[in-house]
Design a protein around this motif. Structure first.
Motif, PDB file in Angstrom:
ATOM      1  N   ARG A 155       0.822  -1.209   0.000  1.00 12.57           N
ATOM      2  CA  ARG A 155       0.000   0.000   0.000  1.00 12.57           C
ATOM      3  C   ARG A 155       0.856   1.259   0.000  1.00 12.57           C
ATOM      4  O   ARG A 155       0.459   2.281  -0.583  1.00 12.57           O
ATOM      5  CB  ARG A 155      -0.913  -0.006   1.224  1.00 12.57           C
ATOM      6  N   ASN A 156       2.012   1.192   0.654  1.00 12.66           N
ATOM      7  CA  ASN A 156       2.869   2.381   0.671  1.00 12.66           C
ATOM      8  C   ASN A 156       3.305   2.768  -0.738  1.00 12.66           C
ATOM      9  O   ASN A 156       3.308   3.942  -1.111  1.00 12.66           O
ATOM     10  CB  ASN A 156       4.093   2.125   1.553  1.00 12.66           C
ATOM     11  N   VAL A 157       3.693   1.756  -1.518  1.00  5.93           N
ATOM     12  CA  VAL A 157       4.100   2.033  -2.903  1.00  5.93           C
ATOM     13  C   VAL A 157       2.912   2.533  -3.713  1.00  5.93           C
ATOM     14  O   VAL A 157       3.042   3.485  -4.504  1.00  5.93           O
ATOM     15  CB  VAL A 157       4.716   0.768  -3.527  1.00  5.93           C
ATOM     16  N   LEU A 158       1.754   1.916  -3.528  1.00  2.00           N
ATOM     17  CA  LEU A 158       0.562   2.357  -4.267  1.00  2.00           C
ATOM     18  C   LEU A 158       0.180   3.784  -3.891  1.00  2.00           C
ATOM     19  O   LEU A 158      -0.226   4.580  -4.747  1.00  2.00           O
ATOM     20  CB  LEU A 158      -0.602   1.409  -3.988  1.00  2.00           C
ATOM     21  N   GLU A 159       0.304   4.130  -2.609  1.00  3.41           N
ATOM     22  CA  GLU A 159      -0.002   5.505  -2.195  1.00  3.41           C
ATOM     23  C   GLU A 159       0.947   6.502  -2.836  1.00  3.41           C
ATOM     24  O   GLU A 159       0.540   7.602  -3.223  1.00  3.41           O
ATOM     25  CB  GLU A 159       0.076   5.594  -0.675  1.00  3.41           C
ATOM     26  N   ARG A 160       2.218   6.120  -2.943  1.00  2.00           N
ATOM     27  CA  ARG A 160       3.169   7.015  -3.614  1.00  2.00           C
ATOM     28  C   ARG A 160       2.774   7.240  -5.080  1.00  2.00           C
ATOM     29  O   ARG A 160       2.836   8.365  -5.578  1.00  2.00           O
ATOM     30  CB  ARG A 160       4.583   6.429  -3.532  1.00  2.00           C
ATOM     31  N   VAL A 161       2.385   6.158  -5.753  1.00  2.00           N
ATOM     32  CA  VAL A 161       1.999   6.280  -7.169  1.00  2.00           C
ATOM     33  C   VAL A 161       0.732   7.120  -7.303  1.00  2.00           C
ATOM     34  O   VAL A 161       0.628   7.988  -8.184  1.00  2.00           O
ATOM     35  CB  VAL A 161       1.807   4.879  -7.776  1.00  2.00           C
ATOM     36  N   ILE A 162      -0.231   6.873  -6.425  1.00  2.00           N
ATOM     37  CA  ILE A 162      -1.491   7.639  -6.480  1.00  2.00           C
ATOM     38  C   ILE A 162      -1.229   9.118  -6.246  1.00  2.00           C
ATOM     39  O   ILE A 162      -1.787   9.988  -6.922  1.00  2.00           O
ATOM     40  CB  ILE A 162      -2.487   7.077  -5.455  1.00  2.00           C
ATOM     41  N   SER A 163      -0.375   9.418  -5.278  1.00  2.00           N
ATOM     42  CA  SER A 163      -0.079  10.819  -4.995  1.00  2.00           C
ATOM     43  C   SER A 163       0.727  11.470  -6.118  1.00  2.00           C
ATOM     44  O   SER A 163       0.498  12.643  -6.452  1.00  2.00           O
ATOM     45  CB  SER A 163       0.690  10.914  -3.670  1.00  2.00           C
ATOM     46  N   LYS A 164       1.653  10.727  -6.702  1.00  2.00           N
ATOM     47  CA  LYS A 164       2.505  11.301  -7.747  1.00  2.00           C
ATOM     48  C   LYS A 164       1.723  11.560  -9.032  1.00  2.00           C
ATOM     49  O   LYS A 164       1.872  12.616  -9.658  1.00  2.00           O
ATOM     50  CB  LYS A 164       3.683  10.363  -8.022  1.00  2.00           C
ATOM     51  N   LEU A 165       0.892  10.591  -9.437  1.00  2.00           N
ATOM     52  CA  LEU A 165       0.147  10.701 -10.701  1.00  2.00           C
ATOM     53  C   LEU A 165      -1.251  11.288 -10.517  1.00  2.00           C
ATOM     54  O   LEU A 165      -1.982  11.403 -11.511  1.00  2.00           O
ATOM     55  CB  LEU A 165       0.049   9.321 -11.354  1.00  2.00           C
ATOM     56  N   ARG A 166      -1.622  11.619  -9.276  1.00  2.00           N
ATOM     57  CA  ARG A 166      -2.955  12.181  -8.991  1.00  2.00           C
ATOM     58  C   ARG A 166      -4.055  11.292  -9.565  1.00  2.00           C
ATOM     59  O   ARG A 166      -4.943  11.730 -10.304  1.00  2.00           O
ATOM     60  CB  ARG A 166      -3.067  13.593  -9.555  1.00  2.00           C
ATOM     61  N   LEU A 167      -4.001  10.030  -9.204  1.00  2.00           N
ATOM     62  CA  LEU A 167      -4.972   9.080  -9.736  1.00  2.00           C
ATOM     63  C   LEU A 167      -6.362   9.291  -9.156  1.00  2.00           C
ATOM     64  O   LEU A 167      -7.354   8.784  -9.724  1.00  2.00           O
ATOM     65  CB  LEU A 167      -4.496   7.645  -9.451  1.00  2.00           C
ATOM     66  N   THR A 168      -6.470   9.989  -8.027  1.00  2.00           N
ATOM     67  CA  THR A 168      -7.807  10.257  -7.481  1.00  2.00           C
ATOM     68  C   THR A 168      -8.634  11.149  -8.405  1.00  2.00           C
ATOM     69  O   THR A 168      -9.866  11.149  -8.317  1.00  2.00           O
ATOM     70  CB  THR A 168      -7.669  10.914  -6.099  1.00  2.00           C
ATOM     71  N   GLU A 169      -7.950  11.904  -9.271  1.00  2.00           N
ATOM     72  CA  GLU A 169      -8.648  12.752 -10.227  1.00  2.00           C
ATOM     73  C   GLU A 169      -8.797  12.108 -11.594  1.00  2.00           C
ATOM     74  O   GLU A 169      -9.335  12.721 -12.516  1.00  2.00           O
ATOM     75  CB  GLU A 169      -7.897  14.083 -10.370  1.00  2.00           C
TER      76      GLU A 169
END
Length: 520
Positions: A155-169
């Motif tokens: 999850r830590n790696v996935l959170e980094r990717v989500i934050s870097k690529l702004r996948l929530t948007e």
């Protein structure tokens, strides 16, 4: 229907058993089995009436009355059923092909990329005594690689990717309709819901596995767009390396923090030990210079002075005794021990007068007035020499007394200082114990201090040995769904199978029902 492959007797038995007058109207009661005749009472009942044990049923048809009818089905039945159910076959084929075509047109495409990573369990050896130790055993190395493999999809790696690529948007990672509906009633957790939905969606799109008999890890990532899949794969690798570095840095930071906490205690311990040394040294007057006690140095210097004073005393004593002996023997004029400027002048005058007296004795005789005057002058010079000798002897006596007094004083001081040295040496035994304790604590403190500084610097160095040997490349075609032609072929095969199964099932059901009606 007659089939040549059936025995005549079996066909007649089936016709006799199922022969029954038909009624014009159909009824569900026609499907019920007939009441057995007395001649057709099952074997178990007959055996039980005769007192014989129940035999084991030998025919499955006793429990499934309609099963023997399946033996009368032939190829012509199957062909007729397929011909009668042709419309169902065509309908199933059409529905499946249309469904496959619709799925091919509406399904979300998936583009899969692969990244090969070498996860070397042995980290880079930057410092000789690193915080982390490498285990040379292969099983331990494989376990370490598997642990890092789990970290790759954590999850830590996935959170980094989500934050870097702004996948929530990103619309591809938007929450499901149910999650979005629940988020409307809890606006304060809307952001958390988006992040959780993006993490779930991303975790479904990421997969990692280790190749057999190697340290190569294959990262599989898929997305709805080829470029996005490559971007996700590269971001996953970067986040993986950053997570490993942060994990190692945090571990080193915890070690450094513990060492720093221990350093405060060690620093206080060293300060207290050194304070005890200085307090004991001050209380016992143990002054030191150049690593040696001052009392020892002073004692050595006094001993040297005593030796020098003793030599001077001996010289003064010898000189004084020689002068006293020369005066007692009346050899003051010739003794070399009397040395002074006046003595030298007087001796020169005395020798001159003595020579004149000798010459006058040969020239004038013993009673000549000049000879008498010369002798009178010689007597005066002798008295002056004796007086000068006594004066020199008195001065030598004063030097002798002074050297003796100085020697006695130095000996007293040397004896006193020697007793102080013995006392200081006894105190120095305890002082050495205190100094050893202080040195030991100081050495431990310095070691921990150097180690803490080294580990603190180690936090800034990335020693993880992770290498990407194959970068992700944009795929030429989608990985799912398959190509439209393949989907159509699959849909046609599935529709054909479903239609044939449906046609055969309906035909069999009608046949069994017709047979049961015929025998009713």
């Amino acid at each position: 229907m007659y089939r040549p492959s059936e025995p005549e007797g079996q066909r007649l038995r089936l016709e006799t058993r199922f022969e029954r007058p038909r009624s014009r109207g159909g009824s569900l009661l026609d499907l019920l089995p007939d009441r057995p005749e007395p001649s057709t009472i099952p074997a178990p009942i007959v055996a039980r009436s005769q007192g014989i044990a129940d035999p084991v049923p030998s025919r499955v048809s006793d429990y499934f009355p309609g099963l023997p009818l399946l033996g009368s089905i032939g190829i012509d039945h199957i062909v007729a059923w397929l011909r009668d159910g042709f419309r169902w076959i065509v309908l199933a084929l059409f529905v499946c092909v249309a469904g496959a075509l619709g799925y091919a047109m509406t399904a979300t495409p998936r583009y899969t990329v692969y990244t090969d990573i070498v996860v070397d369990p042995a980290n880079l050896n930057v410092v000789s005594d690193d915080v982390f130790m490498s285990n040379p055993q292969r099983d331990a190395q494989l376990l370490e690689v598997e642990s890092k493999l789990r970290t790759l999809t954590s999850r830590n790696v996935l959170e980094r990717v989500i934050s870097k690529l702004r996948l929530t948007e990103d619309p591809e990672y938007k929450p499901t309709p149910l999650s979005a509906l629940m988020a409307l009633f809890s606006s304060q957790h809307a952001k958390a819901g988006k992040e959780l939905a993006a993490m779930r969606a991303l975790s479904e799109r990421v997969e990692a596995r280790r190749e057999e008999r190697s340290f190569v890890v294959v990262l599989k990532v898929w997305s709805e767009a080829p470029d996005k899949a490559v971007t996700l794969a590269d971001a996953m690798v970067d986040a993986f390396e950053a997570e490993l570095f942060q994990s190692a840095a945090e571990s080193a930071g915890r070690v450094a923090e513990n060492l720093n906490a221990r350093l405060d205690q060690l620093r206080r311990s060293v300060t207290e030990a050194e304070k005890k040394v200085e307090d004991f040294r001050r209380a016992n007057g143990l002054l030191s210079a150049n690593g040696e006690l001052v009392s020892n140095q002073l004692s050595g210097e006094l001993n040297t002075q005593v030796l020098e004073a003793q030599q001077r005393f001996i010289q003064a004593e010898t000189r004084y005794k020689q002068m006293s002996a020369a005066i007692a023997q009346g050899q003051t004029a010739s003794a070399s021990v009397f040395e002074s400027a006046d003595m030298t002048n007087l001796r020169q005058q005395f020798n001159t007068v003595q020579q004149q007296i000798g010459a006058m004795q040969l020239t004038y005789g013993e009673r000549h007035p000049r000879l008498a005057a010369a002798r009178s002058e010689r007597t005066t010079l002798e008295a002056a020499i004796n007086q000068e000798a006594r004066r020199i002897a008195e001065r030598a006596k004063a030097d002798f007394d002074r050297e003796r007094s100085s020697l006695d004083a130095l000996r007293v001081k040397a004896n006193d200082e020697r007793s102080n040295v013995f006392t200081d040496n006894d105190a120095q035994v305890h002082l050495r114990d205190l100094e050893r304790d202080a040195r030991t604590k100081a050495a431990v403190y310095e070691t921990h201090l150097a180690r803490a500084q080294q580990i603190t610097e180690r936090q800034q160095i990335d020693t993880t040995n992770i290498r990407v040997i194959s970068r992700a490349l944009p795929p030429e075609s989608r990985s799912w769904p398959p190509r439209t032609v393949i989907l159509l072929i699959g849909g046609a095969v599935a529709g054909l199978g479903i239609g044939v199964t449906l046609a055969l099932g309906l035909g069999l059901w009608r046949y069994l029902r017709a047979q049961q009606r015929a025998t009713a």
